[in-house]
Design an enzyme around this catalytic site. Structure first.
Site, PDB file in Angstrom:
ATOM      1  N   GLY A  35      48.607 112.196  90.143  1.00  0.00           N
ATOM      2  CA  GLY A  35      48.132 110.948  90.729  1.00  0.00           C
ATOM      3  C   GLY A  35      48.742 109.732  90.050  1.00  0.00           C
ATOM      4  N   THR A  36      48.511 108.574  90.629  1.00  0.00           N
ATOM      5  CA  THR A  36      49.028 107.334  90.049  1.00  0.00           C
ATOM      6  C   THR A  36      48.322 107.036  88.731  1.00  0.00           C
ATOM      7  OG1 THR A  36      47.459 106.088  91.403  1.00  0.00           O
ATOM      8  CG2 THR A  36      49.691 106.315  92.241  1.00  0.00           C
ATOM      9  N   THR A  37      48.973 106.255  87.897  1.00  0.00           N
ATOM     10  CA  THR A  37      48.466 105.972  86.556  1.00  0.00           C
ATOM     11  C   THR A  37      47.367 104.912  86.594  1.00  0.00           C
ATOM     12  OG1 THR A  37      50.659 106.442  85.679  1.00  0.00           O
ATOM     13  CG2 THR A  37      49.118 105.319  84.221  1.00  0.00           C
ATOM     14  N   SER A  80      42.213 108.310  89.712  1.00  0.00           N
ATOM     15  CA  SER A  80      43.534 108.905  89.863  1.00  0.00           C
ATOM     16  C   SER A  80      43.341 110.306  90.422  1.00  0.00           C
ATOM     17  CB  SER A  80      44.266 108.979  88.526  1.00  0.00           C
ATOM     18  OG  SER A  80      45.561 109.528  88.695  1.00  0.00           O
TER      19      SER A  80
END
Length: 249
Positions: A35-37, A80
Site C-alpha cells: 500500500g501507499t506510505t 495503508s
C-alpha cells in the site's frame, strides 16, 4: 510453486502451520506492505499524520482519494493497504466513538478506541468463512492533554509509537525517524521531518498534489487536514536535493 511444507496450511484462516504461522494473516500483511506510505509523528505540541496518495493516472481526481480520516474531534486515522477495508474500519471507529459519547457523555480515549478496533480485527483471524482485514491504521489523537499514536495491523496487534510508518515505504521512513526523531520538536519541525521521510519512502517521486497532512495540537485538540496551499508552503521550504543519497561520483 508453494513450498511443500506450506501447501494446505494457507487454505483457511483457522489452520496453523506446523511452525505456528497463520499464512492468511501474513498475506494480509503483504497487502499492507504494497500500500501507499503513511507516517505518523508525535511531538511536544501534538501529533501529525502524513500520507502519499499515489495518483496512478493523470485522469484521476486526486481529491477523490482519501487516506486520512476524521474519527472524532480529537482523533484522526491514516490508512495503508486495501482502501475498502480501511473505510469499513473507519466507519466502525466512528460508531464506537459516538457510542462512547452517548453512553458516558464524554469523548473516547484514544487507546480505548484503538483497542476496540484491534479487537474487531483480531476476531477475523479466529473464524472461518471470512478473511482478515488487508489494511493497517495509524490512530492519532490527544486525550486529556496526552498525545497518543498507535499502529494496528491485520493480526489485531496494537503498538504505540513516537514515530512510525506503514505501507511500501516503511523501511525508508523508519530509517529517517531512527536517525532524526526528537520528542521536543514543534509541529512545523515534525511536518518537515515527515515530508523528508515521505520523500525518502517514495524514492524522490514526490508530488505536492498527492501529499495529505492531518494535524492535532495539544493546545487545540481538534483534528483537521491541512489545506493544499498550506501543504505546498511546507514542501516549498524543503531542500530535497540536500537529503538525497550521494551519487558516489
Amino acid at each position: 510453486m508453494q513450498p511443500q511444507y506450506q501447501m494446505g496450511y494457507d487454505r483457511a484462516i483457522t489452520v496453523f502451520s506446523p511452525d505456528g504461522r497463520l499464512y492468511q494473516v501474513e498475506y494480509a500483511r503483504e497487502a499492507v506492505k504494497r500500500g501507499t506510505t503513511a507516517v505518523g509523528i508525535k511531538c511536544k505540541e501534538g501529533v501529525i499524520l502524513l500520507v502519499d496518495k499515489r495518483v496512478s493516472s493523470r485522469l484521476l481526481e486526486s481529491s477523490s482519494i482519501e487516506k486520512i480520516y476524521l474519527i472524532d474531534d480529537h482523533i484522526g486515522v491514516a490508512s495503508s493497504g486495501l482502501v475498502g477495508d480501511a473505510r469499513l474500519l473507519v466507519e466502525r471507529a466512528r460508531v464506537e466513538a459516538q457510542i462512547n459519547r452517548v453512553t458516558y457523555d464524554e469523548s473516547i480515549d484514544v487507546e480505548t478506541l484503538a483497542k476496540k478496533i484491534c479487537d474487531h480485527m483480531q476476531v477475523y483471524t479466529q473464524f472461518g468463512g471470512a478473511r482478515p482485514y488487508g489494511t493497517a491504521l495509524l490512530i492519532a489523537g490527544v486525550f486529556e492533554g496526552e498525545v497518543r499514536l498507535f499502529e494496528t495491523d491485520p493480526s489485531g496487534t496494537l503498538l504505540e509509537y513516537k514515530a512510525t510508518g506503514i505501507g511500501i515505504g516503511r523501511p525508508a521512513a523508519m530509517k529517517i525517524f531512527e536517525e532524526e526523531y526528537n520528542p521536543e520538536m514543534t509541529i512545523p519541525d515534525a511536518i518537515r521531518l515527515g515530508l523528508k521521510a515521505l520523500h525518502a519512502a517514495t524514492e524522490g517521486k514526490f508530488d505536492v498534489q498527492t501529499v495529505e497532512i492531518g494535524v492535532i495540537e495539544v493546545a487545540n485538540p481538534f483534528f483537521h487536514k491541512m489545506e493544499a496551499a498550506e501543504v505546498k508552503s511546507f514542501v516549498d521550504q524543503m531542500d530535497f536535493e540536500s537529503v538525497a543519497e550521494p551519487s558516489g561520483e
